[in-house]
Scaffold this motif. Structure first.
Motif, PDB file in Angstrom:
ATOM      1  N   MET A   1      -5.033  18.761  17.718  1.00  0.00           N
ATOM      2  CA  MET A   1      -5.249  18.291  16.351  1.00  0.00           C
ATOM      3  C   MET A   1      -5.583  16.809  16.360  1.00  0.00           C
ATOM      4  SD  MET A   1      -2.659  18.530  13.081  1.00  0.00           S
ATOM      5  CE  MET A   1      -3.135  17.822  11.501  1.00  0.00           C
ATOM      6  N   ALA A   2      -6.485  16.416  15.473  1.00  0.00           N
ATOM      7  CA  ALA A   2      -6.896  15.018  15.379  1.00  0.00           C
ATOM      8  C   ALA A   2      -5.730  14.146  14.931  1.00  0.00           C
ATOM      9  CB  ALA A   2      -8.049  14.887  14.397  1.00  0.00           C
ATOM     10  N   ILE A   3      -5.756  12.885  15.354  1.00  0.00           N
ATOM     11  CA  ILE A   3      -4.718  11.935  14.956  1.00  0.00           C
ATOM     12  C   ILE A   3      -4.881  11.629  13.464  1.00  0.00           C
ATOM     13  CG2 ILE A   3      -3.832   9.595  15.253  1.00  0.00           C
ATOM     14  CD1 ILE A   3      -4.738   9.731  18.145  1.00  0.00           C
ATOM     15  N   PRO A   4      -3.814  11.775  12.656  1.00  0.00           N
ATOM     16  CA  PRO A   4      -3.910  11.512  11.215  1.00  0.00           C
ATOM     17  C   PRO A   4      -4.235  10.040  10.928  1.00  0.00           C
ATOM     18  CG  PRO A   4      -1.949  12.788  11.719  1.00  0.00           C
ATOM     19  CD  PRO A   4      -2.492  12.292  13.029  1.00  0.00           C
ATOM     20  N   VAL A   5      -5.070   9.839   9.929  1.00  0.00           N
ATOM     21  CA  VAL A   5      -5.460   8.491   9.516  1.00  0.00           C
ATOM     22  C   VAL A   5      -4.968   8.261   8.090  1.00  0.00           C
ATOM     23  CG1 VAL A   5      -7.348   6.864   9.165  1.00  0.00           C
ATOM     24  CG2 VAL A   5      -7.506   8.595  10.970  1.00  0.00           C
ATOM     25  N   ALA A   6      -4.165   7.215   7.897  1.00  0.00           N
ATOM     26  CA  ALA A   6      -3.618   6.889   6.577  1.00  0.00           C
ATOM     27  C   ALA A   6      -4.098   5.515   6.145  1.00  0.00           C
ATOM     28  CB  ALA A   6      -2.091   6.908   6.617  1.00  0.00           C
ATOM     29  N   LEU A   7      -4.454   5.381   4.878  1.00  0.00           N
ATOM     30  CA  LEU A   7      -4.844   4.093   4.315  1.00  0.00           C
ATOM     31  C   LEU A   7      -3.808   3.691   3.273  1.00  0.00           C
ATOM     32  CD1 LEU A   7      -8.391   2.944   3.183  1.00  0.00           C
ATOM     33  CD2 LEU A   7      -6.341   2.274   1.942  1.00  0.00           C
ATOM     34  N   ILE A   8      -3.234   2.508   3.452  1.00  0.00           N
ATOM     35  CA  ILE A   8      -2.244   1.980   2.516  1.00  0.00           C
ATOM     36  C   ILE A   8      -2.850   0.802   1.783  1.00  0.00           C
ATOM     37  CG2 ILE A   8       0.112   1.165   2.211  1.00  0.00           C
ATOM     38  CD1 ILE A   8      -0.156   3.943   3.554  1.00  0.00           C
ATOM     39  N   GLN A   9      -3.056   0.962   0.502  1.00  0.00           N
ATOM     40  CA  GLN A   9      -3.597  -0.113  -0.339  1.00  0.00           C
ATOM     41  C   GLN A   9      -2.435  -0.900  -0.933  1.00  0.00           C
ATOM     42  OE1 GLN A   9      -3.519  -1.637  -3.838  1.00  0.00           O
ATOM     43  NE2 GLN A   9      -4.282   0.327  -4.564  1.00  0.00           N
ATOM     44  N   GLY A  10      -2.489  -2.239  -0.808  1.00  0.00           N
ATOM     45  CA  GLY A  10      -1.365  -3.065  -1.232  1.00  0.00           C
ATOM     46  C   GLY A  10      -0.315  -3.127  -0.147  1.00  0.00           C
ATOM     47  N   ALA A  11      -0.742  -3.453   1.088  1.00  0.00           N
ATOM     48  CA  ALA A  11       0.117  -3.309   2.267  1.00  0.00           C
ATOM     49  C   ALA A  11       0.766  -4.602   2.737  1.00  0.00           C
ATOM     50  CB  ALA A  11      -0.707  -2.717   3.414  1.00  0.00           C
ATOM     51  N   SER A  12       0.629  -5.674   2.006  1.00  0.00           N
ATOM     52  CA  SER A  12       1.112  -6.960   2.511  1.00  0.00           C
ATOM     53  C   SER A  12       2.612  -7.160   2.354  1.00  0.00           C
ATOM     54  CB  SER A  12       0.376  -8.116   1.829  1.00  0.00           C
ATOM     55  OG  SER A  12       0.641  -8.118   0.434  1.00  0.00           O
ATOM     56  N   ARG A  13       3.245  -6.377   1.481  1.00  0.00           N
ATOM     57  CA  ARG A  13       4.672  -6.570   1.245  1.00  0.00           C
ATOM     58  C   ARG A  13       5.262  -5.323   0.582  1.00  0.00           C
ATOM     59  NH1 ARG A  13       4.750 -10.841  -3.884  1.00  0.00           N
ATOM     60  NH2 ARG A  13       3.369  -9.633  -5.252  1.00  0.00           N
ATOM     61  N   GLY A  14       6.571  -5.344   0.393  1.00  0.00           N
ATOM     62  CA  GLY A  14       7.251  -4.302  -0.360  1.00  0.00           C
ATOM     63  C   GLY A  14       7.058  -2.908   0.202  1.00  0.00           C
ATOM     64  N   ILE A  15       6.866  -1.962  -0.692  1.00  0.00           N
ATOM     65  CA  ILE A  15       6.729  -0.558  -0.306  1.00  0.00           C
ATOM     66  C   ILE A  15       5.498  -0.342   0.556  1.00  0.00           C
ATOM     67  CG2 ILE A  15       6.311   1.767  -1.202  1.00  0.00           C
ATOM     68  CD1 ILE A  15       8.057   1.082  -3.585  1.00  0.00           C
ATOM     69  N   GLY A  16       4.399  -1.020   0.233  1.00  0.00           N
ATOM     70  CA  GLY A  16       3.172  -0.855   1.007  1.00  0.00           C
ATOM     71  C   GLY A  16       3.354  -1.239   2.459  1.00  0.00           C
ATOM     72  N   LEU A  17       3.985  -2.384   2.689  1.00  0.00           N
ATOM     73  CA  LEU A  17       4.253  -2.833   4.060  1.00  0.00           C
ATOM     74  C   LEU A  17       5.179  -1.855   4.776  1.00  0.00           C
ATOM     75  CD1 LEU A  17       3.982  -5.047   6.255  1.00  0.00           C
ATOM     76  CD2 LEU A  17       5.968  -6.180   5.204  1.00  0.00           C
ATOM     77  N   GLN A  18       6.176  -1.356   4.063  1.00  0.00           N
ATOM     78  CA  GLN A  18       7.114  -0.423   4.681  1.00  0.00           C
ATOM     79  C   GLN A  18       6.444   0.900   5.023  1.00  0.00           C
ATOM     80  OE1 GLN A  18      10.277  -1.175   5.711  1.00  0.00           O
ATOM     81  NE2 GLN A  18      10.040   0.800   6.747  1.00  0.00           N
ATOM     82  N   PHE A  19       5.515   1.366   4.194  1.00  0.00           N
ATOM     83  CA  PHE A  19       4.754   2.564   4.542  1.00  0.00           C
ATOM     84  C   PHE A  19       4.042   2.367   5.880  1.00  0.00           C
ATOM     85  CE2 PHE A  19       4.738   4.409   0.141  1.00  0.00           C
ATOM     86  CZ  PHE A  19       5.082   5.706   0.502  1.00  0.00           C
ATOM     87  N   CYS A  20       3.446   1.202   6.050  1.00  0.00           N
ATOM     88  CA  CYS A  20       2.755   0.912   7.312  1.00  0.00           C
ATOM     89  C   CYS A  20       3.721   0.978   8.480  1.00  0.00           C
ATOM     90  CB  CYS A  20       2.095  -0.461   7.261  1.00  0.00           C
ATOM     91  SG  CYS A  20       0.722  -0.609   6.088  1.00  0.00           S
ATOM     92  N   LYS A  21       4.863   0.316   8.352  1.00  0.00           N
ATOM     93  CA  LYS A  21       5.850   0.285   9.435  1.00  0.00           C
ATOM     94  C   LYS A  21       6.321   1.685   9.803  1.00  0.00           C
ATOM     95  CE  LYS A  21       7.774  -4.307   8.342  1.00  0.00           C
ATOM     96  NZ  LYS A  21       8.981  -5.033   7.869  1.00  0.00           N
ATOM     97  N   THR A  22       6.650   2.476   8.794  1.00  0.00           N
ATOM     98  CA  THR A  22       7.205   3.802   9.046  1.00  0.00           C
ATOM     99  C   THR A  22       6.156   4.743   9.637  1.00  0.00           C
ATOM    100  OG1 THR A  22       8.762   3.511   7.208  1.00  0.00           O
ATOM    101  CG2 THR A  22       8.428   5.748   8.004  1.00  0.00           C
ATOM    102  N   LEU A  23       4.951   4.683   9.118  1.00  0.00           N
ATOM    103  CA  LEU A  23       3.889   5.551   9.628  1.00  0.00           C
ATOM    104  C   LEU A  23       3.513   5.197  11.069  1.00  0.00           C
ATOM    105  CD1 LEU A  23       1.618   5.733   6.462  1.00  0.00           C
ATOM    106  CD2 LEU A  23       2.796   7.666   7.536  1.00  0.00           C
ATOM    107  N   LEU A  24       3.565   3.923  11.401  1.00  0.00           N
ATOM    108  CA  LEU A  24       3.195   3.487  12.747  1.00  0.00           C
ATOM    109  C   LEU A  24       4.228   3.879  13.796  1.00  0.00           C
ATOM    110  CD1 LEU A  24       1.780  -0.039  11.895  1.00  0.00           C
ATOM    111  CD2 LEU A  24       0.484   1.825  12.946  1.00  0.00           C
TER     112      LEU A  24
END
Length: 259
Positions: A1-24
């Motif tokens: 299966m292909a590696i999933p690709v996620a785009l987080i808009q508003g990623a510099s802080r708060g929930i957006g930044l945490q989405f990046c951390k957790t997904l990575l």
């Protein structure tokens, strides 16, 4: 299966930044595309980039600038052929930092700026990134035998955007912006649910999270979540989504809210 690709808009802080951390750091080895208004000044995001140089990709997007959204979508499509997840996180409570408590606090500028960031921005993101979502590999959400989907689009909403739940009033700009965002989500679920390739579109309420947006009201919050806890809950909801959930409004614990 292909590696999933996620785009987080508003990623510099708060929930957006945490989405990046957790997904990575998750088990899927996700590729994460992070966007924010000024990447060069997003110190925490740049630190995260140093930690994940191959998996994290940063692009500039100011959601009030349609031409920039269009250009960045074009740039991303040259590097990535599809998206499996788009989460629109950027939001403001009000330009002043506090919600209006009565009509005397309402201004045209305040309402329009709040709507521009909280409602129009996510809608434009959907406009320019939906071609990539429609080519997704179904890396997020729950596929059933008879109902497959290509991708998931999440608009971060708020409980105060529910018209049915509104018993206190106030916060005119923020309530209106989130209620309108919920309507945009419903519209998107219909348009992107047609045809063979389908995108699940939902609004999610993260709870009251310890971020800059909610900081003026922490004293009155009975249950304040950390960004880590909220994002963990939200990702569990995202992974449980099926086609029949498209167009709905869920809380962090998967309770369905009324619009």
């Amino acid at each position: 299966m292909a590696i999933p690709v996620a785009l987080i808009q508003g990623a510099s802080r708060g929930i957006g930044l945490q989405f990046c951390k957790t997904l990575l750091t998750g088990p899927k080895n996700n590729v994460v595309i992070a966007t924010c208004r000024n990447p060069s000044s997003a110190q925490n995001l740049q630190i995260l980039k140093d930690e994940h140089p191959k998996s994290l990709h940063i692009f500039p997007i100011d959601v009030t600038n349609e031409s920039q959204i269009q250009q960045t979508a074009s740039d991303i499509s040259l590097q990535f052929k599809n998206l499996d997840l788009l989460i629109n996180c950027a939001a403001i409570l009000h330009p002043s930092g506090k919600g209006e408590t009565s009509l005397r606090d309402v201004s045209s500028q305040g309402v329009l700026e709040t709507l521009s960031i909280n409602t129009v921005g996510p809608l434009l993101m959907a406009k320019y990134f939906s071609p990539l979502l429609l080519k997704g590999c179904g890396g997020f959400g729950k596929a059933t035998e008879n109902q497959q989907h290509k991708a998931v689009l999440v608009n971060m909403s708020a409980k105060v955007g529910s018209i049915t739940d509104n018993g206190l009033g106030g916060w005119y700009s923020y309530r209106m912006a989130k209620a309108a965002l919920n309507m945009a989500t419903k519209n998107l679920s219909i348009e992107l649910g047609r045809g063979k390739n389908k995108v699940i579109c939902v609004s999610l309420h993260p709870g009251t999270v310890d971020t800059d947006l909610s900081k003026p009201y922490h004293k009155n919050v009975p249950k304040l979540f950390t960004p880590e806890y909220s994002v963990d809950c939200l990702l569990k909801v995202i992974e449980s989504l099926e086609i029949d959930d498209s167009g709905k409004f869920f809380t962090y614990d998967r309770t369905q809210m009324q619009y």
